[in-house]
Scaffold this motif. Structure first.
Motif, PDB file in Angstrom:
ATOM      1  N   TRP A 157       0.830  -1.210   0.000  1.00  0.00           N
ATOM      2  CA  TRP A 157       0.000   0.000   0.000  1.00  0.00           C
ATOM      3  C   TRP A 157       0.844   1.230   0.000  1.00  0.00           C
ATOM      4  O   TRP A 157       0.654   2.174  -0.723  1.00  0.00           O
ATOM      5  N   SER A 158       1.508   1.245   0.854  1.00  0.00           N
ATOM      6  CA  SER A 158       2.444   2.405   1.006  1.00  0.00           C
ATOM      7  C   SER A 158       3.204   2.727  -0.263  1.00  0.00           C
ATOM      8  O   SER A 158       3.371   3.890  -0.610  1.00  0.00           O
ATOM      9  N   PHE A 177      -5.366   5.806   0.389  1.00  0.00           N
ATOM     10  CA  PHE A 177      -5.250   5.792   1.846  1.00  0.00           C
ATOM     11  C   PHE A 177      -6.618   5.508   2.476  1.00  0.00           C
ATOM     12  O   PHE A 177      -6.733   4.711   3.411  1.00  0.00           O
ATOM     13  N   PRO A 187      -1.938   1.639   8.753  1.00  0.00           N
ATOM     14  CA  PRO A 187      -0.812   2.274   8.063  1.00  0.00           C
ATOM     15  C   PRO A 187       0.433   2.312   8.949  1.00  0.00           C
ATOM     16  O   PRO A 187       0.320   2.316  10.171  1.00  0.00           O
ATOM     17  N   THR A 191       3.680   4.812   5.098  1.00  0.00           N
ATOM     18  CA  THR A 191       2.399   5.219   4.515  1.00  0.00           C
ATOM     19  C   THR A 191       2.089   6.662   4.904  1.00  0.00           C
ATOM     20  O   THR A 191       1.704   7.477   4.075  1.00  0.00           O
ATOM     21  N   SER A 194       4.125   9.240   3.134  1.00  0.00           N
ATOM     22  CA  SER A 194       3.712   9.410   1.732  1.00  0.00           C
ATOM     23  C   SER A 194       2.426  10.208   1.630  1.00  0.00           C
ATOM     24  O   SER A 194       2.296  11.098   0.800  1.00  0.00           O
TER      25      SER A 194
END
Ligand code: ZN
Ligand code: ZN
Length: 560
Positions: A157-158, A177, A187, A191, A194
Motif C-alpha cells: 500500500w504504502s 489511503f 498504516p 504510509t 507518503s
C-alpha cells in the motif's frame, strides 16, 4: 578483511578443487559486507555458483554501493547462463537496483522475467515491482501490478501511495489511503509520510492536520521521515510557523529535514530565517546537498539578498560543488529580481552549459520589467527556437510588446501562436473547504455552487472597480473586445477559488488557494484589493512561491 583473506587462502590451499563449499560461501558472505569488490571477484572464480551466492553479492552491492549497476549485470549473467534459476530474493534485489538507478527498461525486463518464471505473484516480488514503478514515476504500470497482486500488505500500500504522491497525483494517493482504512489495514510510518506528502502537493491543510492528529492518536512512530513530511506539508500549505515549530522540536535532523525547512522559508520569502537555519545546519556539521543549496539560493532571491546570494555562490563553487541547472536558475533569478539584468545576462553567457528555457524566461521577464526591449527581442528569438510549442513563451513575449504598447508586434506573436496550433495550459486553482479539495479551471462553471459563486464574483468585481482598479487587459490573449477581456479576467481560476472561499468561510479564516501556474498581474492586483476591502487574509501558492495578501499588500512585494 585481513583475517578473512588468510582464511580464504587457507581454504584454497587445502581444498583447491572444491566447488562452493560451506566454508567458501561463508567467506563470500563476510566479504560481501566488508569488501564488495573482493566478493565480486570471488564469485567470478567460482565454477558454478549457487543462486544463494549471487544473491549475497547482489545484496552486498545494494548495501555498500547502491549507485552501482552491478546487481543488474549479475542478473544478466544469471539469465544468460539459465542456471541457477533466479529466486524471489534475486528478483527483489535486482529490482531494488533498478529503482535506485531509475533504470526503467532494465526493470521492465526483470518484470517480464518474473511473469515468465511464475514469480510475479509473490508478495515480495510484487512490492519490489511496485516500488520500482513508483520510483520511475510509472504509476499506471504500478497500479496494474497492484491490482493483480493476489495478496497485499501494508508495504504494497504504502508503495502505491508513495508513487502517486511523487508524481503529484495527490487525490489518487489520498483515495488509496481511504481504501486502506476501509479495509482495516493499519498504516505504518512509510504510509503516513507518503500520504502527508500528497497533502503538501495539493496544499490540503485541513487534511494534513487531520493526518498529523491521526499519527499522534494511533501511536504511529513519529520518526524523522514522518516529521520531515509534516514540516514540508505545513510549509507548503502556508503554515510556516507550525512547520518551524515541529522542526525545532526534532531531536535529530538529517539533511532532508534541514533542506525542507530552508526551502520552506525560501518559498515564503523569509530569506533571513532560511539563512540562519542554514548557518545552524553548518554548525551541526550536516553536509548540505543539492536541494539545500537550491533552498539557500532561492531564499536569497525571494528575500532580495543579492550580496548574500553571491557569497553562497562563490563558496559553493570554491567547495568544488558542480552547480546544476537549477542552481544556475536560482542565481539568474536572484540577479533579475534585483534588476541587475545586464549582470544576469553576462552570467548566462558565461555558463559552461547551455541555459534551459526557464532561465531565458526569467531573463525575459526582467527585460520586460526594465523595458530593455532590444535584449528582450533577442531572448524571445532564442526561446521560440528552443521551445516553439510552449504557450508560456508566446504569452510572455506578447505581454512584453503589450507593456510598451507595440500592438503590431504583439498581434504578430499571437498569430504565430495560433498558426502553430500552440495551446495554453489551462489555469487551475484549488481550495480546500471542510476537508474536501475543490478544483476550478478557467471559465469552468461546472461546480454545483456555480450560481452562488457567480453572484459573489459579480459583487466583488463591482467593489473592486469602485476602489479604482483598472483591469490589466493586455494580459488577455484572446481576440475580443475590451469589455469581453475584462469578463475573461474575472473567470481566471484563482478568482473562482477565492470567490468560493469568500462564500464558504468567514474572517478570520485564511483563504488558501493553490494554483498550477504563475498568478497573472491583474489577479495579483485584484487579490490585493480584495484582501483590503473584505478584511480577509488570502494566501495563494502559485507555481513559484507563496503570496500572502493582507490589507492590500502582498508578501512578494510585487516581484514574482
Ligand atoms: Zn489572472
Ligand atoms: Zn504576490
Amino acid at each position: 578483511m585481513r583475517l578473512l583473506t588468510q582464511i580464504h587462502a587457507h581454504i584454497l590451499t587445502r581444498s583447491p578443487l572444491l566447488p562452493l563449499s560451506f566454508s567458501l560461501s561463508k567467506v563470500l558472505c563476510f566479504a560481501a559486507y566488508r569488501d564488495i569488490r573482493y566478493a565480486a571477484t570471488l564469485l567470478s572464480h567460482i565454477p558454478s555458483p549457487t543462486v544463494f551466492a549471487y544473491n549475497t553479492v547482489m545484496r552486498g552491492f545494494l548495501s555498500q554501493a547502491p549507485s552501482l549497476p552491478h546487481p543488474i549485470l549479475l542478473f544478466r549473467i544469471l539469465v544468460r547462463n539459465k542456471l541457477p534459476p533466479a529466486n524471489t530474493f534475486t528478483l527483489a534485489s535486482v529490482l531494488k537496483c533498478c529503482s535506485n538507478l531509475a533504470a526503467f527498461q532494465e526493470g521492465r525486463q526483470v518484470h517480464k522475467h518474473a511473469v515468465a518464471s511464475g514469480l510475479a505473484g509473490n508478495l515480495f516480488v510484487g512490492t519490489s515491482l511496485l516500488n520500482f514503478y513508483a520510483k520511475c514515476e510509472a504509476v499506471d504500470m504500478g497500479r496494474k501490478v497492484f491490482d493483480e497482486m493476489p495478496e497485499r500488505n501494508v508495504v504494497a500500500w504504502s508503495a502505491m501511495i508513495g508513487g502517486y504522491a511523487r508524481v503529484g497525483m495527490a487525490n489518487e494517493a489520498l483515495g488509496m489511503f481511504r481504501e486502506m482504512q476501509r479495509r482495516g489495514v493499519e498504516p505504518d510510518e512509510m504510509t503516513m509520510a507518503s500520504v502527508i506528502s500528497a497533502c503538501a502537493v495539493i496544499g490540503a491543510l485541513d487534511l494534513g492536520k487531520w493526518l498529523h492528529t491521526y499519527v499522534d492518536k494511533k501511536g504511529i512512530k513519529n520518526d524523522l521521515e514522518v516529521s520531515t513530511a509534516l514540516v514540508n506539508m505545513y510549509a507548503k500549505c502556508g503554515c510556516i510557523e507550525k512547520a518551524s515549530h515541529i522542526f525545532e522540536a526534532l531531536p535529530e535532523k538529517d539533511v532532508k529535514a534541514w533542506s525542507s525547512m530552508i526551502v520552506g522559508f525560501a518559498i515564503h520569502g523569509l530569506g533571513h530565517e532560511a539563512l540562519t537555519t542554514f548557518a545552524k545546519m553548518e554548525a551541526a556539521k550536516v553536509e548540505p546537498d543539492h536541494v539545500t543549496l537550491i533552498g539557500v539560493l532561492s531564499a536569497c532571491a525571494h528575500g532580495g539578498l543579492v550580496e548574500e546570494g553571491r557569497k553562497y555562490w562563490s563558496s559553493m563553487v570554491e567547495a568544488g560543488i558542480k552547480p546544476s541547472m537549477e542552481h544556475y536558475g536560482c542565481m539568474v533569478d536572484l540577479l533579475c529580481r534585483a534588476d541587475q539584468v545586464e549582470e544576469a545576462y553576462e552570467f548566462v553567457n558565461q555558463m559552461p552549459v547551455a541555459p534551459n528555457p526557464a532561465i531565458w524566461r526569467t531573463l525575459l521577464v526582467s527585460c520586460k520589467r526594465n523595458k530593455m526591449l532590444e535584449k528582450g527581442k533577442l531572448i524571445a528569438e532564442y526561446l521560440l527556437q528552443l521551445e516553439p510549442l510552449n504557450a508560456e513563451n508566446y504569452i510572455l513575449i506578447s505581454s512584453m510588446y503589450a507593456s510598451v504598447s507595440d500592438w503590431v508586434k504583439m498581434s504578430r506573436v499571437r498569430m504565430q501562436m495560433k498558426e502553430r496550433g500552440v495551446k495554453a495550459v489551462p489555469g487551475c486553482s484549488s481550495i480546500e473547504i471542510d476537508g474536501y479539495v475543490h478544483e476550478f479551471s478557467m471559465g469552468d462553471w461546472s461546480h454545483p455552487d456555480a450560481t452562488d459563486i457567480r453572484e459573489v464574483l459579480r459583487e466583488v468585481a463591482e467593489r473592486v472597480r469602485g476602489a479604482g482598479h483598472e483591469p490589466w487587459i493586455a494580459s488577455v490573449l484572446q481576440n475580443m473586445s475590451d469589455a469581453e477581456k475584462q469578463d475573461a479576467l474575472w473567470e481566471h481560476s484563482e478568482r473562482l477559488a477565492i470567490a468560493y472561499g469568500l462564500l464558504k468561510t468567514k474572517a478570520p479564516v485564511v483563504i488558501r488557494v493553490v494554483k498550477n501556474l504563475r498568478v497573472c498581474i491583474d489577479c495579483h492586483e485584484v487579490t490585493k484589493t480584495i484582501s483590503k476591502l473584505y478584511g480577509r487574509e488570502i494566501v495563494v501558492r502559485d507555481r513559484i512561491r507563496f503570496h500572502k495578501f493582507v490589507d492590500g499588500a502582498c508578501s512578494c512585494r510585487d516581484i514574482w
